[in-house]
Design a protein around this motif. Sequence first.
Motif, PDB file in Angstrom:
ATOM      1  N   LEU A 272      32.141 -11.873 -39.960  1.00 18.28           N
ATOM      2  CA  LEU A 272      33.149 -10.832 -39.755  1.00 18.28           C
ATOM      3  C   LEU A 272      32.562  -9.617 -39.068  1.00 18.28           C
ATOM      4  O   LEU A 272      33.096  -9.126 -38.092  1.00 18.28           O
ATOM      5  CB  LEU A 272      33.762 -10.418 -41.105  1.00 18.28           C
ATOM      6  N   VAL A 273      31.463  -9.116 -39.615  1.00 17.75           N
ATOM      7  CA  VAL A 273      30.892  -7.905 -39.027  1.00 17.75           C
ATOM      8  C   VAL A 273      29.428  -8.075 -38.653  1.00 17.75           C
ATOM      9  O   VAL A 273      28.833  -7.196 -38.048  1.00 17.75           O
ATOM     10  CB  VAL A 273      31.044  -6.684 -39.968  1.00 17.75           C
ATOM     11  N   SER A 274      28.839  -9.195 -39.034  1.00 15.59           N
ATOM     12  CA  SER A 274      27.492  -9.464 -38.539  1.00 15.59           C
ATOM     13  C   SER A 274      27.361 -10.972 -38.367  1.00 15.59           C
ATOM     14  O   SER A 274      27.986 -11.744 -39.089  1.00 15.59           O
ATOM     15  CB  SER A 274      26.435  -8.941 -39.505  1.00 15.59           C
ATOM     16  N   ALA A 275      26.573 -11.366 -37.378  1.00 14.97           N
ATOM     17  CA  ALA A 275      26.488 -12.785 -37.054  1.00 14.97           C
ATOM     18  C   ALA A 275      25.065 -13.156 -36.756  1.00 14.97           C
ATOM     19  O   ALA A 275      24.269 -12.320 -36.326  1.00 14.97           O
ATOM     20  CB  ALA A 275      27.369 -13.100 -35.841  1.00 14.97           C
ATOM     21  N   ARG A 276      24.772 -14.413 -37.026  1.00 16.86           N
ATOM     22  CA  ARG A 276      23.411 -14.874 -36.750  1.00 16.86           C
ATOM     23  C   ARG A 276      23.081 -14.757 -35.265  1.00 16.86           C
ATOM     24  O   ARG A 276      22.010 -14.356 -34.890  1.00 16.86           O
ATOM     25  CB  ARG A 276      23.252 -16.323 -37.213  1.00 16.86           C
ATOM     26  N   THR A 290      37.871   0.180 -29.986  1.00 17.01           N
ATOM     27  CA  THR A 290      38.167   1.543 -30.415  1.00 17.01           C
ATOM     28  C   THR A 290      37.458   2.541 -29.513  1.00 17.01           C
ATOM     29  O   THR A 290      36.468   2.226 -28.863  1.00 17.01           O
ATOM     30  CB  THR A 290      37.714   1.792 -31.863  1.00 17.01           C
ATOM     31  N   CYS A 291      37.980   3.754 -29.510  1.00 21.23           N
ATOM     32  CA  CYS A 291      37.447   4.795 -28.643  1.00 21.23           C
ATOM     33  C   CYS A 291      36.668   5.846 -29.417  1.00 21.23           C
ATOM     34  O   CYS A 291      35.990   6.675 -28.831  1.00 21.23           O
ATOM     35  CB  CYS A 291      38.583   5.492 -27.903  1.00 21.23           C
ATOM     36  N   THR A 292      36.806   5.879 -30.725  1.00 19.06           N
ATOM     37  CA  THR A 292      36.149   6.925 -31.507  1.00 19.06           C
ATOM     38  C   THR A 292      35.335   6.281 -32.639  1.00 19.06           C
ATOM     39  O   THR A 292      35.637   5.171 -33.069  1.00 19.06           O
ATOM     40  CB  THR A 292      37.178   7.863 -32.179  1.00 19.06           C
ATOM     41  N   PRO A 293      34.313   7.000 -33.105  1.00 18.63           N
ATOM     42  CA  PRO A 293      33.544   6.456 -34.243  1.00 18.63           C
ATOM     43  C   PRO A 293      34.406   6.278 -35.490  1.00 18.63           C
ATOM     44  O   PRO A 293      34.225   5.299 -36.216  1.00 18.63           O
ATOM     45  CB  PRO A 293      32.473   7.519 -34.505  1.00 18.63           C
ATOM     46  N   MET A 294      35.363   7.195 -35.696  1.00 21.38           N
ATOM     47  CA  MET A 294      36.216   7.024 -36.889  1.00 21.38           C
ATOM     48  C   MET A 294      37.048   5.770 -36.775  1.00 21.38           C
ATOM     49  O   MET A 294      37.253   5.058 -37.754  1.00 21.38           O
ATOM     50  CB  MET A 294      37.190   8.197 -37.070  1.00 21.38           C
ATOM     51  N   GLY A 295      37.532   5.532 -35.554  1.00 20.16           N
ATOM     52  CA  GLY A 295      38.331   4.341 -35.322  1.00 20.16           C
ATOM     53  C   GLY A 295      37.497   3.093 -35.564  1.00 20.16           C
ATOM     54  O   GLY A 295      37.956   2.137 -36.201  1.00 20.16           O
ATOM     55  N   ALA A 296      36.251   3.121 -35.089  1.00 13.88           N
ATOM     56  CA  ALA A 296      35.382   1.956 -35.250  1.00 13.88           C
ATOM     57  C   ALA A 296      35.134   1.686 -36.732  1.00 13.88           C
ATOM     58  O   ALA A 296      35.174   0.546 -37.190  1.00 13.88           O
ATOM     59  CB  ALA A 296      34.070   2.184 -34.513  1.00 13.88           C
ATOM     60  N   ARG A 297      34.899   2.766 -37.488  1.00 16.79           N
ATOM     61  CA  ARG A 297      34.656   2.570 -38.928  1.00 16.79           C
ATOM     62  C   ARG A 297      35.909   2.063 -39.627  1.00 16.79           C
ATOM     63  O   ARG A 297      35.854   1.225 -40.517  1.00 16.79           O
ATOM     64  CB  ARG A 297      34.192   3.880 -39.564  1.00 16.79           C
ATOM     65  N   VAL A 340      37.735  12.294 -28.154  1.00 21.75           N
ATOM     66  CA  VAL A 340      37.536  12.717 -29.543  1.00 21.75           C
ATOM     67  C   VAL A 340      36.154  12.311 -30.048  1.00 21.75           C
ATOM     68  O   VAL A 340      35.723  11.181 -29.857  1.00 21.75           O
ATOM     69  CB  VAL A 340      38.629  12.091 -30.455  1.00 21.75           C
ATOM     70  N   ARG A 341      35.466  13.271 -30.632  1.00 19.63           N
ATOM     71  CA  ARG A 341      34.139  12.980 -31.204  1.00 19.63           C
ATOM     72  C   ARG A 341      34.287  12.591 -32.671  1.00 19.63           C
ATOM     73  O   ARG A 341      35.394  12.462 -33.178  1.00 19.63           O
ATOM     74  CB  ARG A 341      33.237  14.221 -31.114  1.00 19.63           C
ATOM     75  N   ASP A 342      33.150  12.529 -33.336  1.00 20.78           N
ATOM     76  CA  ASP A 342      33.165  12.099 -34.738  1.00 20.78           C
ATOM     77  C   ASP A 342      33.634  13.231 -35.651  1.00 20.78           C
ATOM     78  O   ASP A 342      32.847  13.921 -36.292  1.00 20.78           O
ATOM     79  CB  ASP A 342      31.776  11.626 -35.145  1.00 20.78           C
ATOM     80  N   LEU A 570      45.148   5.473 -35.742  1.00 20.20           N
ATOM     81  CA  LEU A 570      45.742   5.324 -34.418  1.00 20.20           C
ATOM     82  C   LEU A 570      44.795   4.562 -33.498  1.00 20.20           C
ATOM     83  O   LEU A 570      45.190   3.674 -32.736  1.00 20.20           O
ATOM     84  CB  LEU A 570      46.015   6.726 -33.862  1.00 20.20           C
ATOM     85  N   ASP A 571      43.530   4.908 -33.579  1.00 20.05           N
ATOM     86  CA  ASP A 571      42.520   4.281 -32.736  1.00 20.05           C
ATOM     87  C   ASP A 571      42.378   2.793 -33.068  1.00 20.05           C
ATOM     88  O   ASP A 571      42.284   1.950 -32.170  1.00 20.05           O
ATOM     89  CB  ASP A 571      41.185   5.015 -32.939  1.00 20.05           C
ATOM     90  N   SER A 572      42.361   2.471 -34.359  1.00 14.70           N
ATOM     91  CA  SER A 572      42.255   1.071 -34.755  1.00 14.70           C
ATOM     92  C   SER A 572      43.461   0.285 -34.257  1.00 14.70           C
ATOM     93  O   SER A 572      43.326  -0.817 -33.732  1.00 14.70           O
ATOM     94  CB  SER A 572      42.213   0.940 -36.272  1.00 14.70           C
ATOM     95  N   LEU A 573      44.634   0.871 -34.435  1.00 15.26           N
ATOM     96  CA  LEU A 573      45.852   0.191 -33.987  1.00 15.26           C
ATOM     97  C   LEU A 573      45.828   0.028 -32.469  1.00 15.26           C
ATOM     98  O   LEU A 573      46.171  -1.040 -31.942  1.00 15.26           O
ATOM     99  CB  LEU A 573      47.090   0.984 -34.415  1.00 15.26           C
ATOM    100  N   GLY A 574      45.392   1.089 -31.779  1.00 15.21           N
ATOM    101  CA  GLY A 574      45.312   1.029 -30.318  1.00 15.21           C
ATOM    102  C   GLY A 574      44.350  -0.066 -29.883  1.00 15.21           C
ATOM    103  O   GLY A 574      44.592  -0.792 -28.916  1.00 15.21           O
TER     104      GLY A 574
END
Length: 857
Positions: A272-276, A290-297, A340-342, A570-574
């Motif tokens: 899911l979030v890490s792979a061999r 995503t475009c922002t660190p918050m969105g990525a998290r 947008v920054r963090d 919004l970023d996650s949805l985008g």
Amino acid sequence: MSADAATTPMMKQYLAIRRELPEDVLLFFRLGDFYELFFEDAKVASPILNVALTKRNAVPMCGVPHHSSQGYIAKLIKAGKRVAIAEQTTDPVPGKIVERAVSQILSAGTISDLNLLDSNRPNYLAAVFREGKKFGLAYVDHTTGEFEVAEFKDTTELADELERLQASELLFSDTQREVIDALGSPGSAQPIESYLFLLDQAQHSLTQHFKVQSLDGFGCTGMNAAICAAGCILQYLQFQLRRSVDHIQRLRVGQTNDVVLIDAASQSHLELVSARGGNAHTLLSALDRTCTPMGARKLRHWVLHPLRDLDALTQRQDMLAAFLDEPMLLSQVRTLLKEVRDLERTSSRLSQGSGNGRDLQALAVSLEVVPSLKTLLSSFDSPTDSGKPADYSESKSVGLPESAGNLLEHLAQRLHDLTPICQEIQRAICDEPPMQIKEGGVFREGWLPELDELRNASTLGRQWIADLQAREIERTGIKSLKIKYNAVFGYFIEITKANVGSVPADYHRKQTTVNGERYITDELKRMEDKILGSEERSKALEYEQFIELRSRVLEHLAQIQETAEAIAVLDSLGSLAETARLFNYTRPVLNETRNLFIRDGRHPVLDQNLTSGERFVPNDVTLEPEESRLILITGPNMAGKSTYLRQTALLTLMAQIGSFLPAASAEIGLVDRIFTRIGASDDIARGQSTFMVEMNETSLILNNATERSLVILDEIGRGTSTFDGLSIAWSVAEHLHDHIGARCLFATHYHEITALAQSRSAVKNYNVAVKEWNQQIIFLRKILHGCAEKSYGIQVARLAGLPENVIDRAKEVLTQLESGHQPAESVKEVPVATSVPAKARKKPRSDDDAGQMSLFG
Ligand code: ADP
Ligand code: MG
């Protein structure tokens, strides 16, 4: 206690037993036909029991008849007391004292006597323990053996759960009274010596009790707070009951109702979030635009916490639909988000008293986009208003009609227009503020007159010093004269050795160096004071101003945080919308059925990562409770079984984060959990064999899956001998089908298991299509009804160029094995293979060798 009392042998025995018990426990001491209580115990118990308090040899005592003790014990337990029963363990012999020992301790949470129990509800013994930021809960119904653990992020959540449980007895560490206070100090709360909550001890007693090597099979890896609580419960039970508690056979991890729980093993199997193969090949990386660190998290959080709530998911889907209806708007939103920054981390740094000018600047730059963002959002048609059924018509019957409007509105309300504070920051903070906040240079010129004056004074001072150097050169005629500055002496005039003779009388010598002398003058010192003074003061002023500006900004902290959260969503949805747009995803129908229909589904990661010329072959999935809830998939190595299994789990998971799917269409009846057991994973670091790990994971599944779960089993039982493995795989499949009823995909090389379909109506056989062509196997990657052809292994071996005699012998052995016989000795020795074609001598590819389109490369 009187001296007399302590000297009788029986009293000595009593006191020895009493000493071993916790203070609050009341000791029922068997004396003939009575249970007697002495000292404090008698004083506490007699009013509750309504029996007379008497004295013998100055020792307070009371007693109840043995035959009617149950009712008395019940009274004490209802009053929240614990009762220890000391029975006679030897027969009375004249002249010898009868031995006695505590047989058990009874308390509200540990009683099993039916007369003491309410038959309409469970009787829970619970324990809570805080470890770091987590609140662990464990609870057991000793009467049924139900044993569960859960963790909560705060005491509110914990209290909710306790409210639901209504435990009769709640254990807590005597060093964590504040936790119990936060829970409103329930009457059932019982302080316990803190050592019973020690993690090592907890782990030890639990693994001992369940006779397992690790707790991984229960799915509570890393749940230390809960494990500590569970360990306390188990030790408490053992201490109190003093008998086997073997009826407690498993530990369940409590279901948090709003998320799809994905245990650690499944998380890593599904990559899911890490792979061999590197993190570029995870589900997250396939979805993350995503475009922002918050969105990525946020998106990462979503991927790890899929939802079970249909309304919430429909809202997300509606937002995606709205984005996809208006690709221009989507792109504009994303362009804005890139500015947008963090915000989250910046504001938390600032609020923790750290943070610098750059953080304020980042804050302003980020918040600046909010008004435009709000304008853009307001121009979205809510998908219901648009009246365009288009591609999303399927779900109309399912979703809340106004839900996108809701989420959109909800987000818009949380995006706070903080323009005034942005402008203030931008007016104040210079374009490139330094890392330090005490060294000045943070604020713009023209922002604060006082600061400008101080800065001018020091700039002017420096200019004055430059002028002074020129004047002094002229006055002394020393061309090499220089005015310098260092931290120790401040400003000084440096004269080389050759010129020392020409130094005027008003120079005061300060220091001799190798090359010359250093002087000061009164005039120079006076100016130095002014320069340094104003520099000091301007730095101090800037610092003070920074703190002030920071606290003005932090007055809006709650709004900033809300804005950051809204931007993250919004970023996650985008990002999900953008991925759906790029790869042609469709909106799945979500509902509460137990169906799982996917038409022409693609593996979300492979779909994006195939090299040119390759094409991902889409496949269908049909799972539903009546006809087809357990699918058995057979087929040769490298055919595509594992990919199909993973793909199904991933698409289900994607649907439950609100994403659209790489499929022609899909209907996903929401699942409560996704379990996977894929491939053989070695866990040598923890000293467990592959097979042990595999069985841990399988037991986790069988212990926790429900009829709403999705279970993916890939080649289980491979880590042991054929017959062992086959039997385990067989019984696991049966159990899943007969007792759990979860939707299940089961890939196996144990061809024999396909026979299950004959006796069980909801078991269906599938295989992955392959074709022989020109001495090669062509993998068609298509999942078809029916079993795979049985002889594939040997067939593949032949195609790979194994000598004909080896193949023939293999067939012989196979036939013998299948008829249940030991293979007979080969009649002739198999000669050393010399005629194998070179290309076929290649090492066989392993199962995990991803990206192979054909066995022969
Ligand atoms: P199995 O589990 O049957 O041994 P895998 O699922 O590991 O086979 O698949 C082997 C390889 O085949 C994968 O690494 C992938 O590159 C390729 N593959 C599998 N399914 C597909 C598909 N549907 N379309 C294209 N390639 C596929
Ligand atoms: Mg496989």
